[in-house]
Design a protein around this motif. Sequence first.
Motif, PDB file in Angstrom:
ATOM      1  N   ALA A  73       0.849  -1.187   0.000  1.00  0.00           N
ATOM      2  CA  ALA A  73       0.000   0.000   0.000  1.00  0.00           C
ATOM      3  C   ALA A  73       0.881   1.232   0.000  1.00  0.00           C
ATOM      4  O   ALA A  73       1.980   1.234   0.561  1.00  0.00           O
ATOM      5  N   LEU A  74       0.373   2.288  -0.637  1.00  0.00           N
ATOM      6  CA  LEU A  74       1.125   3.520  -0.797  1.00  0.00           C
ATOM      7  C   LEU A  74       0.158   4.684  -0.728  1.00  0.00           C
ATOM      8  O   LEU A  74      -0.867   4.683  -1.424  1.00  0.00           O
ATOM      9  N   SER A  75       0.480   5.681   0.099  1.00  0.00           N
ATOM     10  CA  SER A  75      -0.373   6.862   0.227  1.00  0.00           C
ATOM     11  C   SER A  75       0.479   8.087  -0.038  1.00  0.00           C
ATOM     12  O   SER A  75       1.510   8.288   0.613  1.00  0.00           O
ATOM     13  N   THR A 127      -0.421  -3.472  -5.571  1.00  0.00           N
ATOM     14  CA  THR A 127      -0.137  -2.320  -4.707  1.00  0.00           C
ATOM     15  C   THR A 127      -1.364  -1.419  -4.718  1.00  0.00           C
ATOM     16  O   THR A 127      -1.835  -1.022  -5.784  1.00  0.00           O
ATOM     17  N   ARG A 128      -1.863  -1.114  -3.505  1.00  0.00           N
ATOM     18  CA  ARG A 128      -3.010  -0.186  -3.404  1.00  0.00           C
ATOM     19  C   ARG A 128      -2.459   1.223  -3.262  1.00  0.00           C
ATOM     20  O   ARG A 128      -1.757   1.531  -2.306  1.00  0.00           O
ATOM     21  N   LEU A 129      -2.789   2.055  -4.231  1.00  0.00           N
ATOM     22  CA  LEU A 129      -2.324   3.441  -4.232  1.00  0.00           C
ATOM     23  C   LEU A 129      -3.463   4.369  -3.849  1.00  0.00           C
ATOM     24  O   LEU A 129      -4.539   4.318  -4.438  1.00  0.00           O
ATOM     25  N   LEU A 130      -3.199   5.227  -2.872  1.00  0.00           N
ATOM     26  CA  LEU A 130      -4.151   6.272  -2.484  1.00  0.00           C
ATOM     27  C   LEU A 130      -3.485   7.612  -2.747  1.00  0.00           C
ATOM     28  O   LEU A 130      -2.398   7.880  -2.219  1.00  0.00           O
ATOM     29  N   VAL A 131      -4.109   8.427  -3.575  1.00  0.00           N
ATOM     30  CA  VAL A 131      -3.604   9.771  -3.846  1.00  0.00           C
ATOM     31  C   VAL A 131      -4.530  10.754  -3.156  1.00  0.00           C
ATOM     32  O   VAL A 131      -5.708  10.878  -3.523  1.00  0.00           O
ATOM     33  N   ARG A 132      -4.011  11.451  -2.172  1.00  0.00           N
ATOM     34  CA  ARG A 132      -4.814  12.382  -1.376  1.00  0.00           C
ATOM     35  C   ARG A 132      -4.876  13.739  -2.062  1.00  0.00           C
ATOM     36  O   ARG A 132      -3.872  14.269  -2.487  1.00  0.00           O
TER      37      ARG A 132
END
Lengths: 112, 112
Positions: free
Chosen positions: B10-12, B106-111
Amino acid sequence: DVKVTQSSRYLVKRTGEKVFLECVQDMDHENMFWYRQDPGLGLRLIYFSYDVKMKEKGDIPEGYSVSREKKERFSLILESASTNQTSMYLCASRSPVDTEAFFGQGTRLTVV
Amino acid sequence: SQQGEEDPQALSIQEGENATMNCSYKTSINNLQWYRQNSGRGLVHLILIRSNEREKHSGRLRVTLDTSKKSSSLLITASRAADTASYFCATPRMDSSYKLIFGSGTRLLVRP
């Protein structure tokens, strides 16, 4: 536009039922795939078909069978559904072997 | 068995930053593919890199391949909130009818 269509988006079945998941592609592709997707496990290959009436087991074929009577249609069969088969099922097709795959929208199956 | 393994799981990141995801694989390949999956949907092919290529670009995507290390990376530059998704690498298994095998993603979250 290329298209892979899965017959249902959501499905609820009872334990012990025979379940059919259908997948149709309109691209004349030789290869078709069935995957299941569970949280943290990614996509796991259930069965693969490289041509009409031809199939190979993937990594998790137990409890499943497949049918490919026509080039455009690849069916996944749960002979006797169990709760541990609750999952997202994804169908894909491709041609030739070293190119990208096209996916359907997925079927979320719940077995109660 | 998993062929590709993505890292991190995971990646934020903040909008505008770059996102880098890595993929390692085990057997010989003739190409490696990256896919994207929006929540609850099917996968969409992003880019394919062949074993004789070291780097490939497509818009804001840059993929590298190091066959000596059996690894690949996907870089998304100037990320947007709409890039929020899961990203998977996949390889056709040359020793097994070119079955397409995926990693766990890979779960990517772009804030914003």
